[in-house]
Design a protein around this motif. Sequence first.
Motif, PDB file in Angstrom:
ATOM      1  N   CYS A  38       0.850  -1.188   0.000  1.00 16.18           N
ATOM      2  CA  CYS A  38       0.000   0.000   0.000  1.00 16.18           C
ATOM      3  C   CYS A  38       0.884   1.236   0.000  1.00 16.18           C
ATOM      4  N   ALA A  39       0.577   2.165  -0.898  1.00 17.07           N
ATOM      5  CA  ALA A  39       1.284   3.441  -1.001  1.00 17.07           C
ATOM      6  C   ALA A  39       0.351   4.558  -0.561  1.00 17.07           C
ATOM      7  N   ILE A  40       0.909   5.526   0.158  1.00 19.62           N
ATOM      8  CA  ILE A  40       0.115   6.657   0.629  1.00 19.62           C
ATOM      9  C   ILE A  40       0.423   7.897  -0.206  1.00 19.62           C
ATOM     10  N   ASN A  41      -0.434   8.196  -1.145  1.00 18.69           N
ATOM     11  CA  ASN A  41      -0.381   9.445  -1.909  1.00 18.69           C
ATOM     12  C   ASN A  41       1.042   9.925  -2.209  1.00 18.69           C
ATOM     13  N   PHE A  42       1.799   9.098  -2.912  1.00 19.58           N
ATOM     14  CA  PHE A  42       3.179   9.446  -3.245  1.00 19.58           C
ATOM     15  C   PHE A  42       3.254  10.756  -4.025  1.00 19.58           C
ATOM     16  N   ARG A  43       4.265  11.539  -3.754  1.00 16.67           N
ATOM     17  CA  ARG A  43       4.518  12.774  -4.493  1.00 16.67           C
ATOM     18  C   ARG A  43       5.245  12.475  -5.800  1.00 16.67           C
ATOM     19  N   VAL A  44       6.008  11.395  -5.827  1.00 11.88           N
ATOM     20  CA  VAL A  44       6.834  11.060  -6.978  1.00 11.88           C
ATOM     21  C   VAL A  44       6.241   9.818  -7.656  1.00 11.88           C
ATOM     22  N   ASP A  45       5.763  10.001  -8.886  1.00 14.31           N
ATOM     23  CA  ASP A  45       5.112   8.894  -9.595  1.00 14.31           C
ATOM     24  C   ASP A  45       6.026   7.689  -9.767  1.00 14.31           C
ATOM     25  N   ASP A  46       7.331   7.934  -9.966  1.00 12.20           N
ATOM     26  CA  ASP A  46       8.248   6.802 -10.140  1.00 12.20           C
ATOM     27  C   ASP A  46       8.306   5.919  -8.900  1.00 12.20           C
ATOM     28  N   ASN A  47       8.101   6.474  -7.710  1.00  9.78           N
ATOM     29  CA  ASN A  47       8.079   5.640  -6.504  1.00  9.78           C
ATOM     30  C   ASN A  47       6.942   4.618  -6.586  1.00  9.78           C
ATOM     31  N   LEU A  48       5.776   5.051  -7.048  1.00  7.73           N
ATOM     32  CA  LEU A  48       4.662   4.119  -7.206  1.00  7.73           C
ATOM     33  C   LEU A  48       4.995   3.087  -8.280  1.00  7.73           C
ATOM     34  N   ALA A  49       5.587   3.528  -9.366  1.00 10.81           N
ATOM     35  CA  ALA A  49       5.976   2.597 -10.432  1.00 10.81           C
ATOM     36  C   ALA A  49       6.942   1.543  -9.903  1.00 10.81           C
ATOM     37  N   HIS A  50       7.879   1.960  -9.058  1.00  5.26           N
ATOM     38  CA  HIS A  50       8.837   1.006  -8.492  1.00  5.26           C
ATOM     39  C   HIS A  50       8.151   0.031  -7.539  1.00  5.26           C
ATOM     40  N   ASN A  59       3.886   8.420   2.544  1.00  2.00           N
ATOM     41  CA  ASN A  59       4.226   9.529   1.664  1.00  2.00           C
ATOM     42  C   ASN A  59       5.660   9.968   1.950  1.00  2.00           C
ATOM     43  N   GLU A  60       6.344  10.411   0.912  1.00  3.47           N
ATOM     44  CA  GLU A  60       7.751  10.769   1.026  1.00  3.47           C
ATOM     45  C   GLU A  60       8.022  11.865   2.059  1.00  3.47           C
ATOM     46  N   SER A  61       7.045  12.737   2.303  1.00  3.61           N
ATOM     47  CA  SER A  61       7.241  13.839   3.258  1.00  3.61           C
ATOM     48  C   SER A  61       6.509  13.629   4.579  1.00  3.61           C
ATOM     49  N   THR A  62       5.298  13.116   4.492  1.00  2.00           N
ATOM     50  CA  THR A  62       4.459  13.057   5.689  1.00  2.00           C
ATOM     51  C   THR A  62       4.365  11.676   6.324  1.00  2.00           C
ATOM     52  N   GLY A  63       4.872  10.651   5.665  1.00  2.00           N
ATOM     53  CA  GLY A  63       4.873   9.311   6.236  1.00  2.00           C
ATOM     54  C   GLY A  63       3.521   8.633   6.183  1.00  2.00           C
ATOM     55  N   VAL A  64       3.324   7.682   7.090  1.00  2.00           N
ATOM     56  CA  VAL A  64       2.076   6.916   7.187  1.00  2.00           C
ATOM     57  C   VAL A  64       1.141   7.659   8.129  1.00  2.00           C
ATOM     58  N   PRO A  65      -0.101   7.907   7.718  1.00  2.00           N
ATOM     59  CA  PRO A  65      -1.044   8.615   8.577  1.00  2.00           C
ATOM     60  C   PRO A  65      -1.280   7.895   9.910  1.00  2.00           C
ATOM     61  N   VAL A 115       3.429  -1.780  13.572  1.00  2.00           N
ATOM     62  CA  VAL A 115       4.348  -0.795  12.994  1.00  2.00           C
ATOM     63  C   VAL A 115       5.775  -1.291  13.176  1.00  2.00           C
ATOM     64  N   VAL A 116       6.512  -1.286  12.073  1.00  2.00           N
ATOM     65  CA  VAL A 116       7.898  -1.741  12.077  1.00  2.00           C
ATOM     66  C   VAL A 116       8.789  -0.647  11.498  1.00  2.00           C
ATOM     67  N   TYR A 117      10.069  -0.786  11.777  1.00  2.00           N
ATOM     68  CA  TYR A 117      11.048   0.099  11.154  1.00  2.00           C
ATOM     69  C   TYR A 117      12.256  -0.730  10.750  1.00  2.00           C
ATOM     70  N   THR A 156      10.890   5.709   0.136  1.00  2.00           N
ATOM     71  CA  THR A 156       9.716   4.897   0.417  1.00  2.00           C
ATOM     72  C   THR A 156       9.647   3.630  -0.444  1.00  2.00           C
ATOM     73  N   ALA A 157      10.050   3.708  -1.701  1.00  2.00           N
ATOM     74  CA  ALA A 157      10.051   2.512  -2.553  1.00  2.00           C
ATOM     75  C   ALA A 157      11.097   1.510  -2.081  1.00  2.00           C
ATOM     76  N   GLN A 158      12.247   2.000  -1.633  1.00  2.00           N
ATOM     77  CA  GLN A 158      13.274   1.104  -1.100  1.00  2.00           C
ATOM     78  C   GLN A 158      12.784   0.429   0.173  1.00  2.00           C
ATOM     79  N   THR A 159      12.104   1.173   1.004  1.00  2.00           N
ATOM     80  CA  THR A 159      11.539   0.610   2.228  1.00  2.00           C
ATOM     81  C   THR A 159      10.573  -0.519   1.894  1.00  2.00           C
ATOM     82  N   ALA A 160       9.710  -0.284   0.915  1.00  2.00           N
ATOM     83  CA  ALA A 160       8.750  -1.320   0.516  1.00  2.00           C
ATOM     84  C   ALA A 160       9.465  -2.567   0.016  1.00  2.00           C
TER      85      ALA A 160
END
Length: 177
Positions: free
Chosen positions: A25-37, A124-130, A139-141, A153-157
């Motif tokens: 699950c992706a949260i409103n990514f700012r960078v479209d390539d992150n979703l593509a990845h 999201n790249e700036s605001t994280g997970v709501p 929740v993990v890190y 965020t894509a690397q984290t996924a």
Amino acid sequence: MRTETRRQRYDKKLATAKTYPISLCAINFRVDDNLAHLIRSAGCFGAKTVYVIGHVPDRSEIKSSSGSLIDYVNIVQFSTPQAFLEHCRKEKIKVVAAELVEGARPLSSYDFDFDGHTCLVVGNESTGVPTEITSSSDVVYIEMPGVGYCLNTAQTANILLYEAINQYEARSNIRLR
């Protein structure tokens, strides 16, 4: 030199490709390539669905960066975190979010529960997970011993997905003995 197109190679591999009870699950990514990845990772690792909370770019904008795997992964869009969580409750999907918050557990010591479907959430790249999602999920890190503390965020996924698949395979192998 390759003689088959990417699509032909994917279609050929479909017969033996594994899928797992895991989604992203992706949260409103700012960078479209992150979703593509994320879509590319889902296709490569056997996750059949990518949930998106918020904006989904046009397929043509992310097809190339997804390695054309957008044609093999289900994209399900939700307008709000609440709508996503309601879907997960209804479908009995366990939610595991990656976020740097108090109470998060290190991924290295987290045991995924595969009694049902699991969805791995990255923010999201700036605001994280709501907060609505972190308060309703495990929740993990990812431990980072270097000077940095926050991955793309894509690397984290990718890391979450890799660890979940490894644990799933390890448990499957144990059950078979």
